[in-house]
Design a protein around this motif. Sequence first.
Motif, PDB file in Angstrom:
ATOM      1  N   UNK C 197     -49.541 -76.208  26.421  1.00  0.00           N
ATOM      2  CA  UNK C 197     -49.096 -76.797  27.700  1.00  0.00           C
ATOM      3  C   UNK C 197     -49.137 -78.319  27.750  1.00  0.00           C
ATOM      4  N   UNK C 274     -49.825 -81.941  31.897  1.00  0.00           N
ATOM      5  CA  UNK C 274     -49.907 -80.488  31.776  1.00  0.00           C
ATOM      6  C   UNK C 274     -48.571 -79.830  32.150  1.00  0.00           C
ATOM      7  N   UNK C 276     -48.120 -76.213  31.599  1.00  0.00           N
ATOM      8  CA  UNK C 276     -48.323 -74.807  31.272  1.00  0.00           C
ATOM      9  C   UNK C 276     -47.826 -73.785  32.285  1.00  0.00           C
ATOM     10  N   UNK C 277     -47.442 -74.206  33.481  1.00  0.00           N
ATOM     11  CA  UNK C 277     -46.939 -73.240  34.453  1.00  0.00           C
ATOM     12  C   UNK C 277     -45.503 -72.839  34.098  1.00  0.00           C
ATOM     13  N   UNK C 278     -45.156 -71.590  34.314  1.00  0.00           N
ATOM     14  CA  UNK C 278     -43.807 -71.151  33.912  1.00  0.00           C
ATOM     15  C   UNK C 278     -42.691 -71.850  34.679  1.00  0.00           C
ATOM     16  N   UNK C 281     -41.499 -78.102  36.319  1.00  0.00           N
ATOM     17  CA  UNK C 281     -40.170 -78.699  36.550  1.00  0.00           C
ATOM     18  C   UNK C 281     -39.624 -79.417  35.317  1.00  0.00           C
TER      19      UNK C 281
ATOM     20  N   UNK D  16     -53.230 -68.511  34.916  1.00  0.00           N
ATOM     21  CA  UNK D  16     -52.792 -69.731  34.252  1.00  0.00           C
ATOM     22  C   UNK D  16     -53.889 -70.783  34.218  1.00  0.00           C
ATOM     23  N   UNK D  17     -54.481 -70.986  35.400  1.00  0.00           N
ATOM     24  CA  UNK D  17     -55.388 -72.135  35.522  1.00  0.00           C
ATOM     25  C   UNK D  17     -56.025 -72.148  36.884  1.00  0.00           C
ATOM     26  N   UNK D  59     -47.593 -80.786  40.467  1.00  0.00           N
ATOM     27  CA  UNK D  59     -46.294 -80.524  41.102  1.00  0.00           C
ATOM     28  C   UNK D  59     -46.378 -79.364  42.095  1.00  0.00           C
ATOM     29  N   UNK D  60     -47.529 -78.684  42.206  1.00  0.00           N
ATOM     30  CA  UNK D  60     -47.668 -77.690  43.265  1.00  0.00           C
ATOM     31  C   UNK D  60     -48.258 -78.384  44.495  1.00  0.00           C
ATOM     32  N   UNK D  80     -53.997 -69.986  39.861  1.00  0.00           N
ATOM     33  CA  UNK D  80     -52.590 -69.620  39.788  1.00  0.00           C
ATOM     34  C   UNK D  80     -52.406 -68.608  38.661  1.00  0.00           C
ATOM     35  N   UNK D  82     -49.471 -66.050  36.358  1.00  0.00           N
ATOM     36  CA  UNK D  82     -48.201 -66.331  35.694  1.00  0.00           C
ATOM     37  C   UNK D  82     -46.977 -65.822  36.448  1.00  0.00           C
ATOM     38  N   UNK D 130     -49.062 -66.781  42.940  1.00  0.00           N
ATOM     39  CA  UNK D 130     -48.016 -67.354  42.099  1.00  0.00           C
ATOM     40  C   UNK D 130     -47.091 -68.232  42.932  1.00  0.00           C
ATOM     41  N   UNK D 132     -45.574 -70.766  45.291  1.00  0.00           N
ATOM     42  CA  UNK D 132     -46.113 -72.053  45.719  1.00  0.00           C
ATOM     43  C   UNK D 132     -44.960 -73.005  45.963  1.00  0.00           C
ATOM     44  N   UNK D 134     -43.149 -76.409  45.540  1.00  0.00           N
ATOM     45  CA  UNK D 134     -43.160 -77.550  44.625  1.00  0.00           C
ATOM     46  C   UNK D 134     -43.065 -78.851  45.413  1.00  0.00           C
ATOM     47  N   UNK D 197     -55.991 -74.241  27.932  1.00  0.00           N
ATOM     48  CA  UNK D 197     -56.719 -74.581  26.702  1.00  0.00           C
ATOM     49  C   UNK D 197     -57.525 -75.876  26.766  1.00  0.00           C
TER      50      UNK D 197
END
Lengths: 357, 357, 357, 357
Positions: C197, C274, C276-278, C281, D16-17, D59-60, D80, D82, D130, D132, D134, D197
């Motif tokens: 990520x 980062x 890593x989110x699907x 953007x 995810x995180x 970005x969230x 969050x 996936x 999931x 959210x 942006x 990670x």
Amino acid sequence: MSNKTITSSLPVPDILRCAYMEIQVTDLQAAREFYVDILGLQVTEEDSQTLYLRTMEEFIHHNLVLREGPVAAVAAFSYRVRSPQDVDKAEAWFKSLGCRTERRAGGFVKGIGDSVRVEDPLGFPCEFFYDVQHVDRLAWRYDLYTPGALVRLDHFNQITPDVPLAVEYIQGLGFRVTEDIRDDQGVVYAAWMRRKPTVHDTAMTGGAGPRMHHIAFSTHEKHNILSICDKLGALRKSDLIERGPGRHGVSNAFYLYLRDPDGHRIEIYTQDYYTGDPDNPLVSWDVHDNQRRDWWGNPVVPSWYTDGSLVLDLDGKPQPVVERSDPSELAVTIGADGFSYTRKGDVEQGFKLGNTL
Amino acid sequence: MSNKTITSSLPVPDILRCAYMEIQVTDLQAAREFYVDILGLQVTEEDSQTLYLRTMEEFIHHNLVLREGPVAAVAAFSYRVRSPQDVDKAEAWFKSLGCRTERRAGGFVKGIGDSVRVEDPLGFPCEFFYDVQHVDRLAWRYDLYTPGALVRLDHFNQITPDVPLAVEYIQGLGFRVTEDIRDDQGVVYAAWMRRKPTVHDTAMTGGAGPRMHHIAFSTHEKHNILSICDKLGALRKSDLIERGPGRHGVSNAFYLYLRDPDGHRIEIYTQDYYTGDPDNPLVSWDVHDNQRRDWWGNPVVPSWYTDGSLVLDLDGKPQPVVERSDPSELAVTIGADGFSYTRKGDVEQGFKLGNTL
Amino acid sequence: MSNKTITSSLPVPDILRCAYMEIQVTDLQAAREFYVDILGLQVTEEDSQTLYLRTMEEFIHHNLVLREGPVAAVAAFSYRVRSPQDVDKAEAWFKSLGCRTERRAGGFVKGIGDSVRVEDPLGFPCEFFYDVQHVDRLAWRYDLYTPGALVRLDHFNQITPDVPLAVEYIQGLGFRVTEDIRDDQGVVYAAWMRRKPTVHDTAMTGGAGPRMHHIAFSTHEKHNILSICDKLGALRKSDLIERGPGRHGVSNAFYLYLRDPDGHRIEIYTQDYYTGDPDNPLVSWDVHDNQRRDWWGNPVVPSWYTDGSLVLDLDGKPQPVVERSDPSELAVTIGADGFSYTRKGDVEQGFKLGNTL
Amino acid sequence: MSNKTITSSLPVPDILRCAYMEIQVTDLQAAREFYVDILGLQVTEEDSQTLYLRTMEEFIHHNLVLREGPVAAVAAFSYRVRSPQDVDKAEAWFKSLGCRTERRAGGFVKGIGDSVRVEDPLGFPCEFFYDVQHVDRLAWRYDLYTPGALVRLDHFNQITPDVPLAVEYIQGLGFRVTEDIRDDQGVVYAAWMRRKPTVHDTAMTGGAGPRMHHIAFSTHEKHNILSICDKLGALRKSDLIERGPGRHGVSNAFYLYLRDPDGHRIEIYTQDYYTGDPDNPLVSWDVHDNQRRDWWGNPVVPSWYTDGSLVLDLDGKPQPVVERSDPSELAVTIGADGFSYTRKGDVEQGFKLGNTL
């Protein structure tokens, strides 16, 4: 001090800057490991008894002389003066105070020519010289820089029982006070004095003396100081870190205090401010202001107040240590009887969460 | 210059440091946005025509005066002297050279008292003052610091056709040369001169003059300079970045050159070295050494050599500009007829991959 | 590429990250001086023909293999996969595309076990492995850090003529696009793709290919990158600095590009973000935006666009290079026919003072 | 915990995180001053009761929700996942453990859509979502960066009495352990677990719980963290600094701990290492190793071990706090009965000059 005066009507020498310290260590190999292998000071010259070290930006022969001897102590606080004639002035000035002096045309250590050493009115061994051997200024030698590279000698710090007396003497010698720590009873706990236009070439810290509090080298940036801590951790020598890193209130510099294998205290220091104007404003700190010694309010460890290095007389014998009669900064700020505030007017003593002091 | 001498037997004023520059700008609001909103200089005082700005560590009224006027030009290179008497000395010294001088007991700008302005032998408007209004030194005001905080005024840089003549004059005024750029034919392309113990208070750059090359402010660390670039990018004003950031060969400092909305050049600078000893070694650079201006060998943009700000006479009229007759640094180092090397003895001209110059 | 497809219905291997590159160099001693003595990469193992190097934070055997050979070229772009079974999946997936593959249970280089190498649809030699020898992670070994310590392998960058095709292929392999450079005609000049990520594990740069554009290692902080430049200056090797240091627009990272003694391009890189989110953007940059490649608008040297390293097939022979048919980024942005703006809508081409491009 | 199991055979959600924390504060204006004016978190949205804040690179919608309420406590540790389906999986998984869950299609706070909140087996309020909103990623907005800019949410840290139980549970939920602190009696004092990670998304610290130990935000560089301390000093709020700055042993990151006006603990953190490989080596620290919590051996203040924030159940009532029955890290390392060493095998307890602990 009884048979000495501290003022003279003779002309004072024009002192440029603190230039080097000669320190006696009890194990030269251990000292070499600390100053050269760990701190990365550059070796100008060495023999079986002596190590001559300098910082990356220095062009004179050395900023530190380490000499193996029977006792851990300071042999000289050495200042550079503007001209050969200023060595004469220094000799005459200290003689007029009744101080013992010794002049050596060939110098006391390698790399230094004609110089005079004195036992000053406070009992410190001081040296004044102009003649010096030039060596390569390694400022551009980035292939030799370590992550914690020391680039300049910045200042000395001396422990003496009577700070106002010390200030009077050293102002008489041409130094200017830039900052001090006081209380509202008129007690002075410490003072900072300069010749070059930084916050200090030396400071006077109140305590049993004459002793050496520390010698300070500067780095370019704060991360250089952090990297020294990281390296000491990696070498499992973190117990050589005595205090910090942190931001000073006094001087506004970023700092770290280490103890060498003999217990001599070394400061690593960066980013104080310009003080060269004659009307540079004096900054006086309240001894109870918890941000004076550490701007972040982090505790000062007691050893930092109590420990110091002996100093030698001109015969190489340790000077006797005289206790301070004024209140100690440690006592008035830390512990059950002490008081420190974060904000002027705070009524509670507990100035930090957890009250770590 | 024909009717002026450049040396005097009169005593020179004791100059402390470069203190401030007065710059005429054509749009004060645009200048305010650049110097205050972007660079974060602190506003000491302002009115509809004038802005008085200072750096975070300054305690005198200002380091920069911006005054709206019809033409972009420099009104004064102003130096602080050690005492009121040194203002008299400055006045007398320049008068003895046949220079026009003007003395104002109340000063030429707010915050400054008794001062003298002169048209110096090179055609630059210079000022010398001691009396000044003290203001808060904001060094500890970290709540006001920006990521690119400017902490000191460091130096001026002047463009003049005849560098050796300029050096002779300014050495006569008590400055010392710390570094210069020469070739093996004896041509001097630039020289750096100091009063305070840094690499310079001013530099003389060879070119059509008298013009102002730049004024330099210093930051604490290199990342502060990088953050100014980042901010200009965010504001879509990256075209104000003229050259850098980079490491100078000369001075060993980290640098960045910006152009203000009027085209006045501003340097952001950090971490040169101590030069205060009288025998401080002069560093001479070969004009063909590609690392002299940028230690990393990155190209100097042509505008950096060619552009400069007009300077005003004491009536506020732009001084006429005289071309340089010696070879230009631009011509001898860049382009088809120039030559630069990375390693002394290199026979090829192409000193960088891609040969970007 | 005529007889290969770029998509497969087989399950893709779960790729963790770019893990190491194997590079052929023509003079191993010269390469050792560059990568070990100058850049400070740690030697895991070496013999007369091969050098296995790793970064400070790596725990697998190496991030870089240098092997002496007759031509400067890349032998493998090597990725680590999540499990031994993923090596099987990789082999099957590439076989299903008609690509040549070679499986070796004992690995192709020391420290790596069972792995498969492939000639991918774009002509690049890629490797996928899980088995690897663990070595000490030196993250805490601050006694070994240099001022410019490289702490991780960050990414690869590949040159290929048809970027959209390359993106389609590598997305099929499970990579996600994080940023790209486009124009309003639909031409794609470059794209960045990631598994871990960060902004990328590899990027596709439009140009004659298949060639390797660069391999990138990361440092902790920006000053680490600056110190590498300073050191190259001190060693009089500043001509190894090709571009930068600077701030990227794409990736927002701080960067520097070097060229090793064989001309292989190395990036030093720090502080992207980062991803890593699907639904991370996608950031698309206009090719004419002068801040896309350098956020500060500093020029990209032409060699950075034109030069690249050959890549080897599985027999160790250089792959033929195919020209790009789409417009080149160099041509559309630099020089007489190019166009770049600092602010969208700017009508003038001269985006920097002095118009350095 | 008696009627709950901690393992389930149901499929786990793909987390995810760590994404945000919802914190109840007793004085929203005081909290705003701390988080926005001092720390510089960006306000996404706010009303009279609630503040939605995010870091520069997010970005969230937010990384922190501050809600005014009657008691200082944590309302949610939010992760969050996936995909939308992973919210279903989370709900089912916790239900299968007998945990109370609450699903809201419209979310519990602004900016978040369909999500499930649970009272986990340890008593913590956790959320999984999931959907959210942006918002602008401000990574490139250097005009908005402060000297101490927080760029990411890095991790949570939870206090729980039984660390091995907590580790078993959270590993069952798909987390991997990266580091821990143990003694040779098998007692586990703390453990660090990650999904993304880095070293962790959350850590379990042994102590009376369930309570929140801290929430951590990261900066780009170490100087950013120092600047936060400097600013707190300037604002005379240095008593909000609880511990540090320093270098962690565990995680190798540079750190600082603050306390917000309600006493909630905030960590500022930078530069840990990549942990994304499945065989990433576990680092186990001896609880008596004085460098485990601070690599420089600086003391951990007792409050750091003893204080923590209450957590709320899904009705908004504080969860009861259960004491730890295993030995406490504080007791075994600090004070008369504790023991810490700098070098394994040291026989003396006094690990620092001055023995500050």
